[in-house]
Design an enzyme around this catalytic site. Structure first.
Site, PDB file in Angstrom:
ATOM      1  N   GLU A 184       0.861  -1.191   0.000  1.00  0.00           N
ATOM      2  CA  GLU A 184       0.000   0.000   0.000  1.00  0.00           C
ATOM      3  C   GLU A 184       0.893   1.234   0.000  1.00  0.00           C
ATOM      4  O   GLU A 184       1.783   1.371   0.833  1.00  0.00           O
ATOM      5  CB  GLU A 184      -0.908  -0.026   1.232  1.00  0.00           C
ATOM      6  CG  GLU A 184      -1.843   1.165   1.277  1.00  0.00           C
ATOM      7  CD  GLU A 184      -3.141   0.883   2.033  1.00  0.00           C
ATOM      8  OE1 GLU A 184      -3.486  -0.296   2.226  1.00  0.00           O
ATOM      9  OE2 GLU A 184      -3.807   1.860   2.414  1.00  0.00           O
ATOM     10  N   ASN A 227      -3.548  -1.625   7.547  1.00  0.00           N
ATOM     11  CA  ASN A 227      -4.845  -2.184   7.169  1.00  0.00           C
ATOM     12  C   ASN A 227      -4.616  -3.692   7.162  1.00  0.00           C
ATOM     13  O   ASN A 227      -4.239  -4.280   6.151  1.00  0.00           O
ATOM     14  CB  ASN A 227      -5.283  -1.670   5.796  1.00  0.00           C
ATOM     15  CG  ASN A 227      -5.449  -0.160   5.824  1.00  0.00           C
ATOM     16  OD1 ASN A 227      -5.993   0.394   6.779  1.00  0.00           O
ATOM     17  ND2 ASN A 227      -4.954   0.520   4.806  1.00  0.00           N
ATOM     18  N   LYS A 304      -4.168  -0.285  13.945  1.00  0.00           N
ATOM     19  CA  LYS A 304      -5.011   0.776  13.384  1.00  0.00           C
ATOM     20  C   LYS A 304      -6.443   0.349  13.666  1.00  0.00           C
ATOM     21  O   LYS A 304      -6.904  -0.657  13.126  1.00  0.00           O
ATOM     22  CB  LYS A 304      -4.770   0.895  11.877  1.00  0.00           C
ATOM     23  CG  LYS A 304      -5.742   1.829  11.144  1.00  0.00           C
ATOM     24  CD  LYS A 304      -5.369   1.948   9.661  1.00  0.00           C
ATOM     25  CE  LYS A 304      -6.333   2.829   8.883  1.00  0.00           C
ATOM     26  NZ  LYS A 304      -5.937   3.006   7.479  1.00  0.00           N
ATOM     27  N   GLU A 308     -10.819   4.701   9.080  1.00  0.00           N
ATOM     28  CA  GLU A 308     -11.004   4.341   7.673  1.00  0.00           C
ATOM     29  C   GLU A 308     -11.590   2.941   7.521  1.00  0.00           C
ATOM     30  O   GLU A 308     -11.124   2.142   6.713  1.00  0.00           O
ATOM     31  CB  GLU A 308      -9.673   4.455   6.920  1.00  0.00           C
ATOM     32  CG  GLU A 308      -9.094   5.861   6.963  1.00  0.00           C
ATOM     33  CD  GLU A 308      -7.850   6.051   6.107  1.00  0.00           C
ATOM     34  OE1 GLU A 308      -7.068   5.102   5.984  1.00  0.00           O
ATOM     35  OE2 GLU A 308      -7.683   7.169   5.586  1.00  0.00           O
ATOM     36  N   ARG A 341      -2.463   3.495  17.008  1.00  0.00           N
ATOM     37  CA  ARG A 341      -2.411   4.689  16.148  1.00  0.00           C
ATOM     38  C   ARG A 341      -3.500   5.703  16.481  1.00  0.00           C
ATOM     39  O   ARG A 341      -4.650   5.332  16.715  1.00  0.00           O
ATOM     40  CB  ARG A 341      -2.514   4.286  14.677  1.00  0.00           C
ATOM     41  CG  ARG A 341      -1.293   3.546  14.192  1.00  0.00           C
ATOM     42  CD  ARG A 341      -1.464   3.128  12.761  1.00  0.00           C
ATOM     43  NE  ARG A 341      -0.951   4.079  11.806  1.00  0.00           N
ATOM     44  CZ  ARG A 341      -1.564   4.416  10.683  1.00  0.00           C
ATOM     45  NH1 ARG A 341      -2.767   3.956  10.407  1.00  0.00           N
ATOM     46  NH2 ARG A 341      -1.003   5.231   9.829  1.00  0.00           N
ATOM     47  N   ARG A 353     -12.071  17.195  10.196  1.00  0.00           N
ATOM     48  CA  ARG A 353     -11.318  15.938  10.313  1.00  0.00           C
ATOM     49  C   ARG A 353     -10.018  16.126  11.083  1.00  0.00           C
ATOM     50  O   ARG A 353      -9.586  15.234  11.806  1.00  0.00           O
ATOM     51  CB  ARG A 353     -11.039  15.382   8.904  1.00  0.00           C
ATOM     52  CG  ARG A 353     -10.149  14.168   8.914  1.00  0.00           C
ATOM     53  CD  ARG A 353     -10.001  13.577   7.530  1.00  0.00           C
ATOM     54  NE  ARG A 353      -8.712  12.904   7.395  1.00  0.00           N
ATOM     55  CZ  ARG A 353      -8.236  12.391   6.276  1.00  0.00           C
ATOM     56  NH1 ARG A 353      -8.943  12.474   5.157  1.00  0.00           N
ATOM     57  NH2 ARG A 353      -7.063  11.796   6.237  1.00  0.00           N
ATOM     58  N   LYS A 377       0.682  10.671  13.676  1.00  0.00           N
ATOM     59  CA  LYS A 377       1.276  11.220  12.441  1.00  0.00           C
ATOM     60  C   LYS A 377       1.773  12.637  12.700  1.00  0.00           C
ATOM     61  O   LYS A 377       1.194  13.356  13.518  1.00  0.00           O
ATOM     62  CB  LYS A 377       0.245  11.225  11.313  1.00  0.00           C
ATOM     63  CG  LYS A 377      -0.084   9.836  10.775  1.00  0.00           C
ATOM     64  CD  LYS A 377      -0.941   9.906   9.521  1.00  0.00           C
ATOM     65  CE  LYS A 377      -1.261   8.492   9.022  1.00  0.00           C
ATOM     66  NZ  LYS A 377      -2.068   8.474   7.793  1.00  0.00           N
ATOM     67  N   ASP A 382      -2.819  14.279   7.249  1.00  0.00           N
ATOM     68  CA  ASP A 382      -2.379  13.018   6.661  1.00  0.00           C
ATOM     69  C   ASP A 382      -1.169  13.192   5.751  1.00  0.00           C
ATOM     70  O   ASP A 382      -1.316  13.148   4.529  1.00  0.00           O
ATOM     71  CB  ASP A 382      -3.558  12.421   5.872  1.00  0.00           C
ATOM     72  CG  ASP A 382      -3.353  10.951   5.548  1.00  0.00           C
ATOM     73  OD1 ASP A 382      -2.283  10.420   5.895  1.00  0.00           O
ATOM     74  OD2 ASP A 382      -4.263  10.346   4.953  1.00  0.00           O
ATOM     75  N   GLU A 404       4.977   9.324  13.893  1.00  0.00           N
ATOM     76  CA  GLU A 404       4.860   8.545  12.649  1.00  0.00           C
ATOM     77  C   GLU A 404       5.094   9.496  11.476  1.00  0.00           C
ATOM     78  O   GLU A 404       4.300  10.399  11.233  1.00  0.00           O
ATOM     79  CB  GLU A 404       3.483   7.883  12.539  1.00  0.00           C
ATOM     80  CG  GLU A 404       3.305   7.099  11.243  1.00  0.00           C
ATOM     81  CD  GLU A 404       1.992   6.316  11.166  1.00  0.00           C
ATOM     82  OE1 GLU A 404       1.491   5.837  12.197  1.00  0.00           O
ATOM     83  OE2 GLU A 404       1.454   6.192  10.048  1.00  0.00           O
ATOM     84  N   GLU A 410       3.767   9.277  -0.696  1.00  0.00           N
ATOM     85  CA  GLU A 410       2.390   9.131  -1.182  1.00  0.00           C
ATOM     86  C   GLU A 410       1.824  10.448  -1.713  1.00  0.00           C
ATOM     87  O   GLU A 410       1.161  10.467  -2.742  1.00  0.00           O
ATOM     88  CB  GLU A 410       1.513   8.612  -0.032  1.00  0.00           C
ATOM     89  CG  GLU A 410       0.037   8.600  -0.374  1.00  0.00           C
ATOM     90  CD  GLU A 410      -0.843   8.121   0.784  1.00  0.00           C
ATOM     91  OE1 GLU A 410      -0.314   7.751   1.852  1.00  0.00           O
ATOM     92  OE2 GLU A 410      -2.075   8.127   0.602  1.00  0.00           O
TER      93      GLU A 410
HETATM   94  C1  BDP Z   1      -3.472   7.366   4.239  1.00  0.00           C
HETATM   95  C2  BDP Z   1      -3.241   6.395   3.132  1.00  0.00           C
HETATM   96  C3  BDP Z   1      -3.856   5.049   3.394  1.00  0.00           C
HETATM   97  C4  BDP Z   1      -3.421   4.553   4.760  1.00  0.00           C
HETATM   98  C5  BDP Z   1      -3.738   5.598   5.795  1.00  0.00           C
HETATM   99  C6  BDP Z   1      -3.206   5.226   7.177  1.00  0.00           C
HETATM  100  O1  BDP Z   1      -3.801   6.931   1.944  1.00  0.00           O
HETATM  101  O2  BDP Z   1      -3.460   4.179   2.377  1.00  0.00           O
HETATM  102  O3  BDP Z   1      -4.045   3.355   5.067  1.00  0.00           O
HETATM  103  O4  BDP Z   1      -3.126   6.814   5.462  1.00  0.00           O
HETATM  104  O5  BDP Z   1      -2.205   5.810   7.571  1.00  0.00           O
HETATM  105  O6  BDP Z   1      -2.641   8.454   4.021  1.00  0.00           O
HETATM  106  O7  BDP Z   1      -3.781   4.396   7.858  1.00  0.00           O
END
Ligand code: BDP
Length: 715
Positions: A184, A227, A304, A308, A341, A353, A377, A382, A404, A410
């Site tokens: 990913e 994930n 996690k 999401e 996380r 958000r 993070k 993000d 993190e 990305e």
């Molecule tokens: C986002 C990414 C996604 C990750 C998510 C995460 O797009 O693929 O799963 O972060 O950190 O930036 O969990």
């Protein structure tokens, strides 16, 4: 004759192979020192090796120093039991040899802890020696790598008095690798872990991977995607994980796994994954015990949850503490940790958000078990090209907070765009949270020293895959390097890191280093300029996150671009003030919250992060917001052009292979930058109705064209 011809052909071919500059060697090249004076001096100062090495780690350290010296100095060092001549290289720990059982060494070792080392020029047995010593085997290995670095970067090795130790305890790479081999957000090929072939086939790359990590002080790897897939916790996979752990162990790299919260249902046959259900707790305890049977030094879990769409304690009406503490209990007797996380947000929560992690986590401070670390993070959104630091740093003084960072790019043009991330990391680490008054930097919180935590750590989302050059591009390797270095010592400067990385990766030619270092150090700001200047964020195309998509709308609002740019006829930017906006500024400590509340005192790099600003607002420069926005986009593109120009001039000082690779990458980056500039400006212009000043060349196409454009990131 034909035979002779074939022979020459073979010679030619094999020499090309040997010298192939495919990037595989990373920064650990060990080519002959090309400075004659230094080469002679080094050879005179290193004449014998005294290195009692009985353990696996010391054996690897000995291999490393032997290979390094052989390559750099073309020397096969005579090996001795004790120091018998001037120029001895004495490498040991208190338990590997008594030779360092004397005063200055003993004193110095007290200061460097379990993973640190010293490198000293000392007299041993009446002879001049260079002593590399540590309290532990892994410390000695780190010392060896750093001694070799002195030679690689052509520094003096006279009168050495180096003491070094890591400022954080847990320094991890997080691999977002799936069990099917995909990665990913990975842009360097497939996963390194060949699950089908493990545990019987141990790819030599596993060792090389661990070695590269050790060379920069990384001491752990989370092997699987956040994930998560529960199957990694089955016996079938645990034996494979154990094989990797065995390979990494001599290099001090511990293995960690992601734990899927619903695993008790998916692989355990239970009806629930409720963290307060005794059968669920027992299942995790038993599973954890089982893992430690395979991997006695297993590091722990990364989770996690409730983010999401991932399952978590909230599915059962419980909270993050209930979830994290369940894992913590299962791990405690094994001295394992759980990294929980804080990257949580939910489209059903009707709030900004960027506020949600703080809102959910801050009230839980003080409730987590001691072996829980909350992994945060760097920014509240993000991994954007620029974000202010996450206000959670410093907001939970009773909880261990871990950083993190994303090493994989990305949101920063994938592998091809040259964006050196050390300045991004530093901007966050050096930021003052004011949580305990002035000087409460993010770095101090992450080091655990602001609130005296026993644990501390940093995680970097890896940019490594099975491409021959590991990261998809040589310059992308610098981010793996920089991340490791800053996890070890957040006080290092970006310039120092870029400097040594360039020397080790390419050469020590100042006429190459200086201009290319400048490119690296500016590169992050350049990317911000052509992607998301002045505090804009999340303007990239949907899902893939490559290229611009400021028009992205529909689907869940908090993943669209228009949610973040809020462009309208009045202006652009997200109002996060307390007076009229989402009140996100209130999550920062004073004086920051007041600084960000006021449009006049908000640093302009964060202007549109915190404010909705009229198009004709006067910036500090005296220009209108619109004109300055335009300037940023055009200057970003112009900078990439300059980078190309410099590379064309300077690049030929290195090998043709890597020169051409980067020349191509920069051409891709230029095309991307133009694409970003044109797409964003044409889109925002539909709201501002203001012209692009005449001094600039107009976009080549109209907005409709850019809306359908999808450039291939791997072209
Ligand atoms: C986002 C990414 C996604 C990750 C998510 C995460 O797009 O693929 O799963 O972060 O950190 O930036 O969990």
């Amino acid at each position: 004759m034909k035979k002779l011809f074939l022979y020459f052909f073979f010679l030619l071919f094999s020499s090309v192979q040997v010298n192939a500059e495919n990037g595989y060697r990373l920064w650990l090249r060990y080519d002959k020192v090309d400075n004659k004076a230094l080469y002679t001096q080094y050879r005179a100062s290193i004449t014998q090796l005294v290195f009692p090495a009985k353990t696996a780690t010391l054996t690897e350290a000995k291999n490393e120093i032997t290979t390094g010296i052989k390559g750099l100095l073309q020397l096969d060092l005579p090996q001795k039991e004790t120091v018998t001549a001037n120029g001895a290289l004495l490498i040991c720990t208190p338990s590997s040899s008594k030779l360092i059982n004397f005063s200055p060494v003993k004193e110095a070792l007290k200061e460097v802890g379990q993973e640190g080392y010293i490198i000293r020029s000392l007299t041993v047995n009446g002879k001049l020696a260079t002593v590399i010593a540590a309290n532990t085997d892994i410390g000695a290995l780190y010392g060896v790598f750093n001694f070799l670095k002195l030679l690689q970067t052509q520094q003096s090795i006279k009168n050495l008095a180096i003491s070094d130790f890591p400022r954080t305890k847990i320094r991890l790479l997080n691999h977002w690798d799936n069990l099917d081999g995909s990665v990913e957000r990975g842009y360097a090929g497939k996963s390194l872990w060949n699950w089908a072939a493990l545990p019987t086939t141990i790819d030599p790359r596993y060792r090389d991977y661990a070695r590269a990590n050790a060379s920069i002080g990384i001491n752990g790897a989370v092997l699987t995607n956040v994930n998560a897939n529960a199957l990694i916790l089955t016996k079938e996979y645990l034996v494979k994980v154990a094989a990797l752990a065995n390979t990494f162990r001599p290099y001090g790299v511990k293995v960690y796994l992601t734990a899927r919260f619903s695993a008790p249902i998916e692989i355990g046959g239970l009806k629930t994954a409720d963290p307060l259900d005794p059968t669920v707790r027992k299942w995790w305890k038993d599973k954890t015990d089982e893992i430690y049977q395979y991997i006695p030094d297993f590091g722990g879990f990364l989770v996690k949850a409730n983010s999401e769409g991932q399952p978590g304690p909230q599915n059962y009406g419980r909270n993050h503490v209930d979830g994290a503490n369940m894992f913590a209990e299962a791990l405690a007797s094994h001295k394992g940790i759980v990294m929980w996380r804080a990257f949580v947000y939910d489209e059903k929560v009707p709030d900004d958000r960027t506020k949600q992690a703080y809102t959910e986590f801050k009230p839980l401070d003080g409730l987590f078990k001691p072996n829980v670390i909350v992994q945060i993070k760097n920014g509240p959104l993000d991994f954007q090209p620029r974000e202010p630091f996450s206000p959670l740093f410093g907001a939970m003084p009773k909880t261990t907070e871990m950083m993190e960072f994303q090493v994989t790019k990305e949101y920063l043009g994938f592998a091809s765009n040259l964006v050196f991330l050390a300045p991004l990391y530093k901007e966050c680490l050096d930021a003052d949270t004011y949580s305990k008054g002035k000087g409460s930097t993010v770095a101090k919180i992450v080091e655990g020293k602001l609130d005296n935590h026993a644990l501390s750590g940093m995680a970097g989302v890896a940019n490594i895959g099975n491409n021959i050059n590991w990261c998809g591009n040589t310059f992308a390797q610098s981010n793996w390097y920089a991340y490791g270095k800053l996890a070890w010592n957040p006080d290092l400067t970006s310039a120092a890191i870029a400097d040594e990385w360039l020397r080790m990766t390419f050469n020590n030619d100042e006429s190459f280093i200086d201009p290319i270092k400048k490119i690296m150090l500016n590169s992050r700001e350049v990317a911000v300029n052509y992607m998301t200047p002045l505090g804009l964020h999340h303007q990239m195309s949907r899902n893939i996150h490559y290229g611009p998509g400021p028009w992205v709308t529909g689907g869940r609002a908090d993943q669209t671009s228009i949610y973040y740019n809020k462009a309208d006829s009045v202006g652009i930017g997200f109002d996060r003030t307390a007076a009229t906006g989402s009140k996100a500024v209130e999550q920062y400590f004073p004086p920051l919250r007041n600084e960000f509340e006021n449009i006049k005192t908000t640093p302009e790099i964060y202007l549109l992060w915190f404010h909705h600003v009229p198009w004709n607002y006067r910036m500090k420069s005296g220009e209108t917001l619109w004109n300055e926005l335009v300037d940023h986009y055009y200057s970003g593109v112009a900078s990439v052009k300059e980078m190309q120009h410099t590379w064309d001039q300077i690049g030929p000082k290195i090998d043709a292979e890597r020169f051409k690779e980067e020349q191509h990458a920069l051409a891709v980056q230029h095309e991307d930058a133009v694409w970003w500039k044109d797409a964003c400006l044409l889109y925002y212009q539909t709201f501002s109705h203001l012209p692009i000043p005449d001094k600039y060349e107009k976009p080549a196409h109209d907005l409709a064209y850019y809306k359908t454009l999808h450039l291939n990131p791997f072209r």
